[in-house]
Design an enzyme around this catalytic site. Structure first.
Site, short mmCIF file in Angstrom:
data_model
loop_
_atom_site.label_atom_id
_atom_site.label_comp_id
_atom_site.label_asym_id
_atom_site.label_seq_id
_atom_site.Cartn_x
_atom_site.Cartn_y
_atom_site.Cartn_z
N LYS A 195 39.27 45.35 37.86
CA LYS A 195 40.45 46.12 37.47
C LYS A 195 40.52 46.14 35.93
CE LYS A 195 41.52 43.48 40.45
NZ LYS A 195 40.78 42.73 41.48
N ASP A 210 39.71 42.46 34.54
CA ASP A 210 39.83 41.40 35.54
C ASP A 210 38.72 41.64 36.56
OD1 ASP A 210 40.53 39.82 37.74
OD2 ASP A 210 42.25 41.07 38.29
N THR A 247 35.48 41.20 44.50
CA THR A 247 35.39 42.48 45.21
C THR A 247 35.59 43.66 44.26
OG1 THR A 247 36.30 41.36 47.15
CG2 THR A 247 36.23 43.78 47.23
N PHE A 248 36.71 43.66 43.54
CA PHE A 248 37.01 44.79 42.65
C PHE A 248 37.20 44.32 41.21
CE2 PHE A 248 38.72 46.41 46.76
CZ PHE A 248 37.90 47.51 46.87
N SER A 258 39.07 31.93 35.74
CA SER A 258 39.80 32.53 34.62
C SER A 258 40.88 33.48 35.13
CB SER A 258 38.84 33.23 33.66
OG SER A 258 38.01 34.12 34.35
N ASP A 259 40.71 34.01 36.35
CA ASP A 259 41.79 34.85 36.92
C ASP A 259 43.04 34.01 37.17
OD1 ASP A 259 40.47 33.45 39.00
OD2 ASP A 259 40.57 35.10 40.42
N ARG A 260 42.84 32.75 37.56
CA ARG A 260 43.99 31.87 37.80
C ARG A 260 44.67 31.51 36.48
NH1 ARG A 260 41.83 27.19 41.67
NH2 ARG A 260 44.01 26.98 42.30
N1 LIG Z 1 37.98 49.36 50.39
C1 LIG Z 1 38.03 48.03 50.39
N2 LIG Z 1 36.87 47.34 50.33
C2 LIG Z 1 36.88 45.99 50.30
N3 LIG Z 1 38.03 45.25 50.33
C3 LIG Z 1 39.20 45.90 50.40
C4 LIG Z 1 39.27 47.31 50.41
N4 LIG Z 1 40.58 47.66 50.43
C5 LIG Z 1 41.29 46.51 50.42
N5 LIG Z 1 40.48 45.45 50.42
C6 LIG Z 1 40.95 44.06 50.42
O1 LIG Z 1 41.12 43.69 49.07
C7 LIG Z 1 40.63 42.36 48.89
C8 LIG Z 1 40.17 42.21 47.47
O2 LIG Z 1 41.32 42.20 46.68
P1 LIG Z 1 41.28 42.05 45.09
O3 LIG Z 1 40.85 43.30 44.46
O4 LIG Z 1 42.57 41.44 44.67
O5 LIG Z 1 40.15 40.96 45.03
P2 LIG Z 1 39.35 40.47 43.84
O6 LIG Z 1 40.22 40.41 42.62
O7 LIG Z 1 38.10 41.23 43.77
O8 LIG Z 1 39.08 39.03 44.39
P3 LIG Z 1 39.09 37.62 43.68
O9 LIG Z 1 39.88 37.74 42.42
O10 LIG Z 1 39.74 36.74 44.72
O11 LIG Z 1 37.66 37.32 43.46
C9 LIG Z 1 39.53 42.20 49.90
O12 LIG Z 1 39.38 40.86 50.25
C10 LIG Z 1 40.01 43.06 51.07
O13 LIG Z 1 40.72 42.27 52.02
C1 LIG Z 2 39.05 31.14 43.70
C2 LIG Z 2 38.58 32.42 43.04
C3 LIG Z 2 37.35 32.97 43.76
C4 LIG Z 2 39.72 33.43 43.18
O1 LIG Z 2 39.37 34.64 42.59
C5 LIG Z 2 38.29 32.19 41.52
O2 LIG Z 2 39.45 31.81 40.87
C6 LIG Z 2 37.23 31.16 41.28
O3 LIG Z 2 36.06 31.43 41.43
N1 LIG Z 2 37.64 29.92 40.89
C7 LIG Z 2 36.77 28.83 40.55
C8 LIG Z 2 37.25 27.53 41.13
C9 LIG Z 2 38.62 27.08 40.68
O4 LIG Z 2 39.50 27.88 40.34
O5 LIG Z 2 38.85 25.84 40.68
#
Ligand SMILES: Nc1ncnc2c1ncn2[C@@H]1O[C@H](COP(=O)(O)OP(=O)(O)OP(=O)(O)O)[C@@H](O)[C@H]1O
Ligand SMILES: CC(C)(CO)[C@@H](O)C(=O)NCCC(=O)O
Length: 252
Positions: free
Chosen positions: A15, A8, A12-13, A100-102
């Site tokens: 997984k 995934d 930001t991250f 695709s995460d959604r």
């Molecule tokens: N060390 C860190 N660095 C950056 N963000 C962090 C940290 N720890 C927690 N967070 C929080 O975690 C959030 C990111 O969460 P998550 O891993 O679910 O996002 P993501 O899956 O990368 O994002 P998305 O799927 O929306 O693109 C950041 O927006 C921030 O608020």
């Molecule tokens: C909204 C985010 C950034 C959430 O991770 C992602 O699902 C995305 O880039 N979506 C594309 C736009 C949409 O879902 O309609």
């Protein structure tokens, strides 16, 4: 039994789960390295070291498609898309632009069945997404700025506001409205507390339309928000990876 890797890739991250005989190991790393590039070598090393057969991935960061396309695995590399067999029906007007995460989150929610009439998934990551499943039909939802993005935007678009690290400010959460008494506290209140208020209000409005509502909360900021949301929610860390596993099996 095949050994497979689910990824995934968020903004930001990233997984990852590596499955073997229904057990998995979990890893996470920043999506983009400090030099501004995605870490394709780290992923290939992981795949090679674990002798992965198949990969199923979701990415909301387009550069990662190239990395997955170039991955060398024993079996196949697939990406999540609306062309796959999905356990729900789609009413989104632009399925090709749906993250695709959604899609994976919806697959995880759909697995629980449809006796709840309506399901809301709130994913608090880089952005906060709201996704509504009405019985087996995906209706759509909302995309809103995530906690860190709110704080960063206020710093970026003003001359005087400092950057607050939302997760590092320790505000006691006691169910009362928190009134910020200095700049950092006000920025926290506007980033974290306001997001929680937004989620509660979203849920209240949805409940007035669909009374039998089941709500999931996931994403990197779910722990922070869980303590502040008044509605009854099911916290589900890494729900996107759960959904990837469902999609992997459904499309095997
Ligand atoms: N060390 C860190 N660095 C950056 N963000 C962090 C940290 N720890 C927690 N967070 C929080 O975690 C959030 C990111 O969460 P998550 O891993 O679910 O996002 P993501 O899956 O990368 O994002 P998305 O799927 O929306 O693109 C950041 O927006 C921030 O608020
Ligand atoms: C909204 C985010 C950034 C959430 O991770 C992602 O699902 C995305 O880039 N979506 C594309 C736009 C949409 O879902 O309609």
């Amino acid at each position: 039994m095949k050994k497979y890797l689910l990824a995934d890739v968020g903004n930001t991250f990233t997984k990852i789960r590596i499955y073997e005989n229904s057990e998995y190991q979990f890893l996470t790393f920043p999506t983009i390295k400090p030099d501004g590039n995605p870490d394709g070598k780290q992923l290939q090393d992981l795949v090679s070291a674990n002798q992965i057969d198949d990969v199923l991935y979701s990415t909301v960061v387009p550069e990662w498609h190239r990395i997955f396309n170039n991955l060398e695995v024993k079996g196949v590399v697939r990406k999540v898309s609306v062309q796959m067999k999905l356990p729900f029906e789609m009413k989104y007007q632009t399925p090709e632009t749906l993250g695709s995460d959604r899609i994976a989150l919806l697959a995880a929610a759909a697995e629980a069945g449809f006796h709840h009439h309506c399901t809301l998934i709130v994913s608090a990551g880089t952005c906060i997404t709201f996704d509504i499943l009405h019985e087996r039909t995906y209706l759509g939802g909302a995309i809103s700025p995530g906690l860190a993005m709110r704080a960063k935007a206020m710093n970026h678009f003003t001359k005087a506001l400092p950057l607050v690290t939302v997760n590092l400010i320790d505000i006691p959460v006691n169910g009362q409205l928190f009134i910020g008494q200095d700049t950092a506290q006000c920025l926290w209140a506007g980033s974290v507390q306001s997001a929680a208020l937004e989620i509660d209000q979203y849920i209240d409005r949805l409940k007035s339309k669909f009374s039998k509502l089941k709500i999931y909360l996931t994403g990197g900021d779910a722990n922070t928000l869980e303590k502040m949301i008044k509605s009854d929610i099911f916290a589900r860390p890494n729900m996107c990876l759960d959904g990837l596993n469902i999609l992997y099996k459904l499309n095997a």
